[in-house]
Scaffold this motif. Structure first.
Motif: not given
Length: 669
Positions: A23-32, A60-61, A34-35
Motif C-alpha cells: 500500500r502507498l502513503q503520500l505524506g501521512d495520508a494513505p492512498l485510497r 489523487t484526491a 477508490q477515491e
C-alpha cells in the motif's frame, strides 16, 4: 448419519496468509484507490513469460498524478515463492512516499449458500501462532486447530536507491514493513518483494529462509528471466496455432497456462477440480484429474504428469483405508473426493459408489506409460497402484451364471451423477476391463524387464500369479451388452427402461437440475448430467464400429443436460469422430470459453480445470482425431469451417511431434 463405511471427517482448503499486499502513503495520508481518478489502467497476463503485469496512472484526491507499475511472478521452479516488482513514478508530485508491505490474515472461506458445488462448508480458519517483523523481514506462522499443521509465510525485500526502512509492525494477524523515500516529478522508486510459504512437506531447500535467500541473491530480473525460460520451454513442447481465429488460439493458451500452474508438480499435492483459483469443491481432487488434466500433461509436460501420478502413489494408503471401510479385505479404492487421500464425501450414491475412479487413475497411468515408456515409474510406483486397484474389481463384481458367466459389476455409479447405484454401468465395465488388462500387462512387462522389482512388490502386497490370471479372466468375460432394438450400448441394465425427463426446460441462463430437483426425481428418469456411455466411446472406444458410436452419440445427446462442464468436451470429441462437424464446433467452443465467458455462472468458485483441459483435448483428440491404441498414436484430422488451419505440438516417448492441418491436408513432423 454414522453408518459403517460413511466418512466421518473431511479435508478442506482454507485461506492462508496473503502476502501480495503493498500500500502507498503520500505524506501521512494513505492512498485510497477508490477515491482517486483512474486516468489509465492496464492489466496483462503475459502467457509467454508467466507473469502478471499491471499499470495504473491516477490522480489523487489532492490532485497529484502518479503512475504505478507492478509485475508479479510465481516461479514454477520454486515450490512456493511469490516475487513482485513494485514501482511508483511521480508525474507531478513532490514529497514523501511510504510503501507499506504486509502479510495479512483474516479472510474467511467462501460460504456455500444454496449451491452444493462450492462444498459442505468453508472450514475453520487457521489460527495465528507467531508474528515477527523488523527492518530485515517479516514472518507469520499459522496453525490448524485440530491437527496442529503449521504454515509459515515470510517476506524479504530489495530496495531501489533512495528507499530506506522506516518501521516494522506485528500484531492482530498482520505483519508489516514500511519503506520511505522522497519523490520528485520524473523520479521513481521501486521495491522487489519476495514472499515464501512452507508447510513442512517440502525438501530442506524449500524452507522460507532458504527460498528467500535465493530470491535476494538472484533478484527479480533473474527470477523473471528464469520463469520466462521455463515458459518458453513449455510452449515449445505444448505449442499450438489456429490460423484464422486468434481469439480461439489465445483462449487455448490461457487454458493451458492455468493447467500448468495449477497442476500438482511436486508429487505431494494433488490437482484440484478448481486448481488453485478458487474455493469450489473445497479444494478436492476428483477422477477428472486423470481423465482430463493428466492426458494434457502426458503429451505436453510429462514430468508434471509423472508428479501428478506420484501424488496418487503417496495417497495409496488412504485408498487402502477406503477399501477396508467399504468392506474390501484387500486392494485399494481411491476416494471420490479428497485432498490428503481419504474419502471426504458421505453422499455415497454419487460418491463412494463411483468405483470408476480406480479405472480413471489406471487410464492415466496407462496413458502416461504409453507416452513416456517410463519403466522406472512402472516398477517404483505405477505397478503397485495398478495391482492394488485392480484387486477391487473381482470383489465388486462376479461371474454371473445367469449371463453365461459374464463378469458383472453391481451397485455402482458411472460418470453420470443423475443415475446412481446401477448394475453394469457400461462405462464402468468398459474401463474396468481396460484397467484389469493394464494390470495384467504391467505384471508381464515387469516379469520380463524388472523381475527382481516385481518379486519384491508381489511379496510385499501378497500378490500371486493366480490372482493375476483371475484379472485376465474377468477382463475377457466383462459384460458389455448392446441393445438390439436401438443398436446402442445401454448405460446400465435399467436406464433404457426408464421414462424420459418430463419437466419443461428452464428459460434463461444455464441452471443445473440438481439445484431444483430432489436426487430421486433425477434417478427415476432417462436424464444424464454429463457424458457416460459417450465418455466410454472417447476413452476406450477402439474396436467399436463408427455406426454404433454415431447411434450412441445421437441417443445420449438427446437425454443429456450437460450440467457438468466435463460433458461438452467429451461430446465434442465424439462428434468430430462421427462426422457431426457443426456440433463438434459448438461443444468445443463451449468448453473453450466456459470460464472466460462464465457460461455456467460459477467461475467465481474457481475455474473448471477439466473443462480447460477439455478444450485442448477437443483440439487434439477432437479435431486432430488423436487416439492411443495398443501403445501407438493414431490421427484422423478434420478442419473446422471457421478455421483456415491449426497445429499442435506433442511429446511422445522423448520425441517432439508437430501436426499441422489445413485445407491442403495434414503434415506430420
Amino acid at each position: 448419519e454414522r453408518f459403517p463405511g460413511f466418512t466421518r471427517s473431511t479435508d478442506t482448503r482454507v485461506p492462508v496468509a496473503e502476502g501480495k499486499h503493498i500500500r502507498l502513503q503520500l505524506g501521512d495520508a494513505p492512498l485510497r484507490l477508490q477515491e482517486a481518478e483512474w486516468l489509465d489502467f492496464e492489466r496483462t497476463l503475459d502467457l509467454a513469460a508467466g507473469a502478471l503485469v499491471r499499470r495504473l496512472r491516477l490522480k489523487t484526491a489532492q490532485g497529484h498524478t502518479l503512475e504505478i507499475r507492478a509485475r508479479r511472478v510465481v516461479p514454477l521452479a520454486e515450490r512456493a515463492l511469490l516475487a513482485i516488482r513494485f514501482e511508483v513514478a511521480s508525474i507531478d508530485y513532490t514529497g514523501p512516499l511510504t510503501l507499506c508491505s504486509s502479510i495479512e490474515t483474516g479472510r474467511q472461506a467462501v460460504q456455500q449458500g444454496d449451491d452444493p458445488r462450492i462444498g459442505v462448508h468453508g472450514g475453520k480458519g487457521l489460527q495465528v501462532a507467531e508474528e515477527q517483523a523488523d527492518a530485515e523481514g517479516a514472518r507469520l506462522t499459522q496453525r490448524t486447530h485440530h491437527s496442529g499443521v503449521a504454515l509459515i509465510c515470510a517476506q524479504r525485500h530489495r530496495l531501489s536507491p533512495g528507499m530506506v526502512p522506516t518501521a516494522a509492525l506485528a500484531g492482530e494477524g498482520r505483519v508489516e514493513q514500511r519503506f520511505g523515500a522522497t519523490l520528485t516529478p520524473g523520479a521513481s522508486v521501486a521495491i522487489e518483494k519476495y514472499v515464501a510459504y512452507d508447510d513442512g512437506n517440502g525438501q530442506a531447500g524449500d524452507g522460507v529462509d532458504a527460498v528467500l535467500g535465493r530470491a535476494l541473491r538472484d533478484g527479480f530480473d533473474a527470477i523473471a528471466g528464469a520463469q520466462a525460460d521455463t515458459m518458453r520451454a513449455f510452449w515449445q513442447r505444448a505449442g499450438l496455432s489456429v490460423d484464422g481465429d486468434p481469439a480461439a488460439e489465445l483462449a487455448l493458451r490461457f487454458n493451458l497456462f492455468h493447467l500448468l500452474q495449477s497442476a500438482g508438480r511436486d508429487g505431494i499435492n494433488g490437482t484440484a477440480a478448481k486448481g488453485i483459483t478458487g474455493e469450489g469443491y473445497e479444494g478436492h481432487c476428483f477422477w477428472d484429474t486423470e481423465a482430463f488434466v493428466l492426458p494434457v500433461m502426458a503429451f505436453t509436460a510429462p514430468d508434471v504428469a509423472r508428479a501428478m501420478l506420484m501424488y496418487r502413489y503417496r495417497t495409496l494408503d488412504g485408498a487402502r483405508d477406503t477399501a477396508r471401510a467399504m468392506n474390501h479385505p484387500r486392494g485399494a479404492l481411491y476416494p471420490w473426493r479428497t485432498i490428503a487421500g481419504r474419502e471426504c464425501s458421505a453422499h455415497y450414491p454419487s460418491g463412494s459408489a463411483a468405483y470408476h475412479i480406480n479405472a480413471a487413475i489406471a487410464h492415466g497411468i496407462g496413458l502416461y506409460l504409453d507416452a513416456s515408456d517410463d519403466l522406472d515409474f512402472l516398477s517404483e510406483a505405477g505397478a503397485e497402484i495398478l495391482f492394488e486397484t485392480a484387486r477391487i474389481w473381482p470383489q465388486a463384481g462376479h461371474f454371473n451364471p445367469r449371463l453365461d458367466g459374464a463378469f458383472c459389476i453391481h451397485e455402482v455409479t458411472g460418470p453420470d451423477e443423475y443415475t446412481t447405484l446401477v448394475n453394469n454401468n457400461w462405462y464402468t465395465n468398459r474401463m474396468a476391463q481396460r484397467h484389469l488388462q493394464r494390470a495384467v500387462d504391467a505384471w508381464q512387462r515387469l516379469s520380463a524387464d524388472r523381475p527382481d522389482a516385481l518379486h519384491a512388490l508381489a511379496a510385499r502386497i501378497g500378490l500371486e500369479g493366480e490372482e493375476v490370471a483371475l484379472w485376465q479372466r474377468a477382463a475377457d468375460a466383462m459384460y458389455l451388452p448392446v441393445d438390439r432394438a436401438l443398436g446402442i450400448q445401454p448405460q446400465d441394465d435399467d436406464f433404457l427402461a426408464k421414462p424420459r425427463w418430463p419437466f419443461p426446460s428452464r428459460e434463461g441462463p444455464h441452471r443445473p437440475l440438481l439445484l431444483d430437483y430432489h436426487p430421486l426425481t433425477l434417478y427415476r428418469h432417462q436424464v444424464c448430467k454429463q457424458a457416460d456411455v459417450v465418455m466410454a466411446m472417447v476413452l476406450a472406444g477402439d474396436g467399436i464400429d463408427l455406426g454404433t458410436k454415431r447411434r450412441d452419440f445421437d441417443y445420449y445427446e438427446a437425454v443429456t443436460t450437460h450440467d457438468s462442464t466435463l460433458s461438452a468436451p467429451v461430446y465434442g470429441i465424439l462428434a468430430s469422430e462421427v462426422g457431426q462437424d457443426e456440433k463438434a464446433w459448438q461443444y468445443f467452443d463451449a468448453s473453450l470459453r466456459v470460464d472466460l465467458d462464465d457460461l455456467h455462472g460459477n467461475t467465481d468458485h474457481g475455474v473448471h480445470m477439466a473443462a480447460m483441459a477439455g478444450s485442448w483435448l477437443g483440439l487434439v483428440q477432437g479435431f486432430g482425431g488423436l487416439r492411443v491404441a495398443g501403445g501407438h498414436l493414431r490421427f484422423a484430422p478434420t478442419l473446422p469451417k471457421a478455421w483456415k488451419g491449426y497445429g499442435f505440438n506433442l511429446r511422445w516417448r522423448g520425441c517432439a511431434l508437430r501436426v499441422d492441418v489445413d485445407a491442403r491436408g495434414v503434415r506430420y513432423r
